[in-house]
Enzyme design. Structure first.
Site, short mmCIF file in Angstrom:
data_model
loop_
_atom_site.label_atom_id
_atom_site.label_comp_id
_atom_site.label_asym_id
_atom_site.label_seq_id
_atom_site.Cartn_x
_atom_site.Cartn_y
_atom_site.Cartn_z
N HIS A 1 -2.18 -2.44 -9.50
CA HIS A 1 -3.17 -1.81 -8.64
C HIS A 1 -4.40 -2.69 -8.57
O HIS A 1 -4.76 -3.32 -9.56
CB HIS A 1 -3.54 -0.43 -9.21
CG HIS A 1 -4.18 0.47 -8.19
ND1 HIS A 1 -5.51 0.39 -7.88
CD2 HIS A 1 -3.65 1.44 -7.41
CE1 HIS A 1 -5.79 1.28 -6.95
NE2 HIS A 1 -4.69 1.93 -6.64
N ASP B 1 2.68 5.53 -6.80
CA ASP B 1 3.94 5.49 -6.05
C ASP B 1 5.17 5.50 -6.95
O ASP B 1 6.27 5.82 -6.49
CB ASP B 1 3.97 4.25 -5.15
CG ASP B 1 2.91 4.34 -4.08
OD1 ASP B 1 2.03 3.47 -4.03
OD2 ASP B 1 2.94 5.33 -3.31
N HIS C 1 0.86 -1.19 0.00
CA HIS C 1 0.00 0.00 0.00
C HIS C 1 0.90 1.24 0.00
O HIS C 1 1.70 1.40 -0.90
CB HIS C 1 -0.93 -0.09 1.21
CG HIS C 1 -2.03 0.93 1.29
ND1 HIS C 1 -2.39 1.77 0.26
CD2 HIS C 1 -2.86 1.25 2.33
CE1 HIS C 1 -3.39 2.54 0.65
NE2 HIS C 1 -3.69 2.26 1.90
C1 SDX Z 1 -1.44 2.17 -3.36
O1 SDX Z 1 -6.10 0.73 -3.35
C2 SDX Z 1 -5.66 1.91 -3.51
O2 SDX Z 1 -6.32 2.80 -3.97
C3 SDX Z 1 -4.24 2.13 -3.05
C4 SDX Z 1 -3.59 3.45 -3.48
C5 SDX Z 1 -4.20 4.62 -2.77
O3 SDX Z 1 -4.15 5.73 -3.30
O4 SDX Z 1 -4.63 4.45 -1.60
O5 SDX Z 1 -3.74 3.61 -4.88
C6 SDX Z 1 -2.10 3.47 -3.13
O6 SDX Z 1 -1.39 1.37 -2.47
C7 SDX Z 1 -0.91 1.85 -4.73
C8 SDX Z 1 -0.33 0.41 -4.83
C9 SDX Z 1 1.10 0.47 -4.25
N1 SDX Z 1 1.62 -0.93 -4.15
C10 SDX Z 1 2.61 -1.33 -4.93
O7 SDX Z 1 3.10 -0.67 -5.84
C11 SDX Z 1 3.11 -2.73 -4.59
C12 SDX Z 1 3.26 -3.55 -5.86
N2 SDX Z 1 1.91 -3.86 -6.39
C13 SDX Z 1 1.33 -5.10 -6.04
O8 SDX Z 1 1.74 -5.79 -4.97
C14 SDX Z 1 -0.10 -5.27 -6.49
O9 SDX Z 1 -0.21 -4.75 -7.75
C15 SDX Z 1 -1.19 -4.73 -5.58
C16 SDX Z 1 -1.07 -5.26 -4.20
C17 SDX Z 1 -1.15 -3.24 -5.57
C18 SDX Z 1 -2.52 -5.17 -6.17
O10 SDX Z 1 -2.48 -6.53 -6.24
P1 SDX Z 1 -3.80 -7.43 -6.43
O11 SDX Z 1 -4.92 -6.62 -6.99
O12 SDX Z 1 -4.05 -8.20 -5.19
O13 SDX Z 1 -3.37 -8.39 -7.62
P2 SDX Z 1 -2.55 -9.72 -7.43
O14 SDX Z 1 -1.55 -9.54 -6.32
O15 SDX Z 1 -3.52 -10.84 -7.35
O16 SDX Z 1 -1.73 -9.80 -8.82
C19 SDX Z 1 -2.39 -10.22 -10.03
C20 SDX Z 1 -1.27 -10.65 -10.97
C21 SDX Z 1 -0.31 -11.65 -10.33
O17 SDX Z 1 0.25 -12.42 -11.35
P3 SDX Z 1 -0.32 -13.96 -11.56
O18 SDX Z 1 -0.09 -14.66 -10.25
O19 SDX Z 1 -1.79 -13.79 -11.94
O20 SDX Z 1 0.55 -14.49 -12.70
O21 SDX Z 1 -0.46 -9.51 -11.31
C22 SDX Z 1 0.87 -9.72 -10.86
C23 SDX Z 1 0.79 -10.78 -9.79
O22 SDX Z 1 2.03 -11.48 -9.70
N3 SDX Z 1 1.34 -8.45 -10.28
C24 SDX Z 1 2.59 -7.99 -10.43
C25 SDX Z 1 2.59 -6.76 -9.74
N4 SDX Z 1 1.39 -6.54 -9.22
C26 SDX Z 1 0.61 -7.59 -9.57
N5 SDX Z 1 3.67 -8.50 -11.07
C27 SDX Z 1 4.80 -7.74 -10.99
N6 SDX Z 1 4.89 -6.55 -10.34
C28 SDX Z 1 3.82 -6.04 -9.73
N7 SDX Z 1 3.92 -4.87 -9.09
#
Ligand code: SDX
Length: 383
Positions: free
Chosen positions: A266, A320, A227
């Site tokens: 996201h 971010d 997050h």
């Molecule tokens: C914020 O919700 C909000 O509004 C939050 C926010 C706000 O203003 O409050 O926007 C702020 O928190 C932004 C997000 C910051 N976080 C990051 O940058 C951390 C990296 N991102 C991830 O961990 C991820 O994208 C999440 C946690 C943000 C969202 O993940 P989800 O929706 O739970 O999706 P998932 O983890 O199930 O991933 C789906 C697929 C997976 O691949 P498969 O297993 O299907 O093959 O997408 C891939 C994941 O491996 N994936 C990524 C990735 N994010 C998802 N692969 C590589 N790098 C990434 N960053």
């Protein structure tokens, strides 16, 4: 009288497909990459508004007239200074404490000096929200200067929120360009629907606990690297990569290991995060102006590789990714990045808490029990 049979519960892990509240503050269209505050597109607000004006918009659900904005700004500035005793508390924190731990503790401590801490009702809560928003910059800047062995700088009520924070942080009034860069970051982070920390705040508020407790809940939730903590991790990643020629191997190795690239992906956006769009242009300008263009160019290369490798999965830069380069370029220490996020998001958290109270129902979801039943109690002597 028969009790109505409740509908069959839905198991929605991560609540990705569940709506638990209504809000009039921010609208997100994740497929199109749209974010609006009270119906106004975030790009227009980032280009034309100020953080103070956006807070007024979110809390009052309309743009202020000039007298309204002046009065609101005046109220904020009148509360920049911390209650007496808080600076002693800042000085009692271990200098090597993580800033987000320090901020969570200090916001909690603010409630001890607020006679209205447990006062209920819209007016007292609005006053508490204003005080917390106004004083958070002094908490962050005060702790940072204390931990560096510097004297704590008193706020300057003639300055904007962004300028005043940088004044207290550095002991010097920032240039208009640097102040504007932070002001835009504060605008872009102010609210974002029911993200994890906002949801957490609403859960706390739904028990009719107090606003300080709800904001402390939110800060603890924001800290996580999935997050708000992601912006710090982006900078850690850029420093680990070190140079443009190492980007391709670094990113490809991490993707091969199924590691997340911080600042990408996201839960809601399956298109470019509209906040990242604007931040990207800002990051380029600010990094060029401050001799940090290499960071921006590395970020652009990461973006191109991710577009080639995972855009098909709807993974794009989020807020971010470019905020990290922007904060670094204006001289914010890496471990303060998430505090910057919190400083802004208090606006959204407080607004959602007040919305929660407007039509409150205790938030209490179920859990699917997957353990055993009908187990005997065995005396300890026989276990
Ligand atoms: C914020 O919700 C909000 O509004 C939050 C926010 C706000 O203003 O409050 O926007 C702020 O928190 C932004 C997000 C910051 N976080 C990051 O940058 C951390 C990296 N991102 C991830 O961990 C991820 O994208 C999440 C946690 C943000 C969202 O993940 P989800 O929706 O739970 O999706 P998932 O983890 O199930 O991933 C789906 C697929 C997976 O691949 P498969 O297993 O299907 O093959 O997408 C891939 C994941 O491996 N994936 C990524 C990735 N994010 C998802 N692969 C590589 N790098 C990434 N960053």
């Amino acid at each position: 009288m028969s009790i109505a049979t409740p509908p069959a519960p839905i198991f929605d892990k991560g609540l990705a497909n569940t709506i638990v509240a209504e809000t009039q503050m921010s609208f997100i269209d994740g497929g199109k990459g749209v974010l609006e505050y009270v119906g106004i597109d975030i790009d227009s607000l980032a280009r034309k508004s100020t953080f103070e004006e956006c807070v007024y918009l979110l809390w009052n659900r309309k743009l202020p007239t000039t007298p309204e904005l002046n009065s609101f700004t005046e109220s904020l500035r009148a509360h920049y200074a911390l209650p007496p005793g808080m600076t002693d508390l800042i000085r009692s924190i271990p200098r090597d404490a993580t800033p987000m731990h320090a901020l969570r503790t200090l916001i909690s401590a603010l409630s001890l000096f607020d006679p209205e801490a447990d006062a209920e009702g819209e007016e007292p809560n609005a006053r508490k929200a204003l005080r917390m928003l106004a004083q958070t910059p002094a908490l962050i800047a005060g702790f940072d200067r204390y931990r560096k062995g510097k004297s704590i700088v008193e706020p300057d009520p003639t300055l904007s929120m962004a300028s005043n924070f940088l004044w207290m942080l550095n002991g010097a009034v920032p240039t208009a360009a640097v102040a504007r860069a932070l002001d835009v970051c504060l605008i872009l982070h102010a609210d974002h629907g029911l993200n994890a920390s906002t949801f957490a705040a609403r859960v706390t508020m739904s028990t009719l606990s107090d606003l300080y407790s709800a904001i402390v809940t939110a800060i603890g939730t924001l800290k996580g690297p999935l997050h708000g903590g992601a912006n710090e991790e982006v900078m850690v990643m850029l420093k680990e990569i070190g140079s443009l020629d190492r980007v391709e191997d670094y990113v490809m190795e991490r993707l091969a290991r199924k590691d997340r690239i911080m600042g990408f992906g996201h839960r809601v956006y399956k298109a470019f995060d509209p906040r990242a769009t604007y931040l990207k242009t800002f990051a380029r300008q600010v990094s060029a102006d401050t001799g940090n263009l290499a960071l921006y160019e590395m970020s652009r290369r990461i973006e191109d590789i991710m577009a080639r490798e995972v855009a098909a999965k709807g993974i794009y830069p989020n807020v971010d990714f470019y905020s990290a380069t922007t904060y670094h370029s204006i001289g914010i220490d890496l471990d303060l990045f998430t505090c910057m996020f919190a400083m802004s998001r208090i606006a959204g958290w407080a607004g959602h808490c007040l919305e929660q109270l407007e039509g409150n129902r205790l938030i209490r979801p179920g859990a699917a029990y997957i353990g055993p039943h009908a187990q005997p109690y065995i005396d300890i002597a026989n276990r």
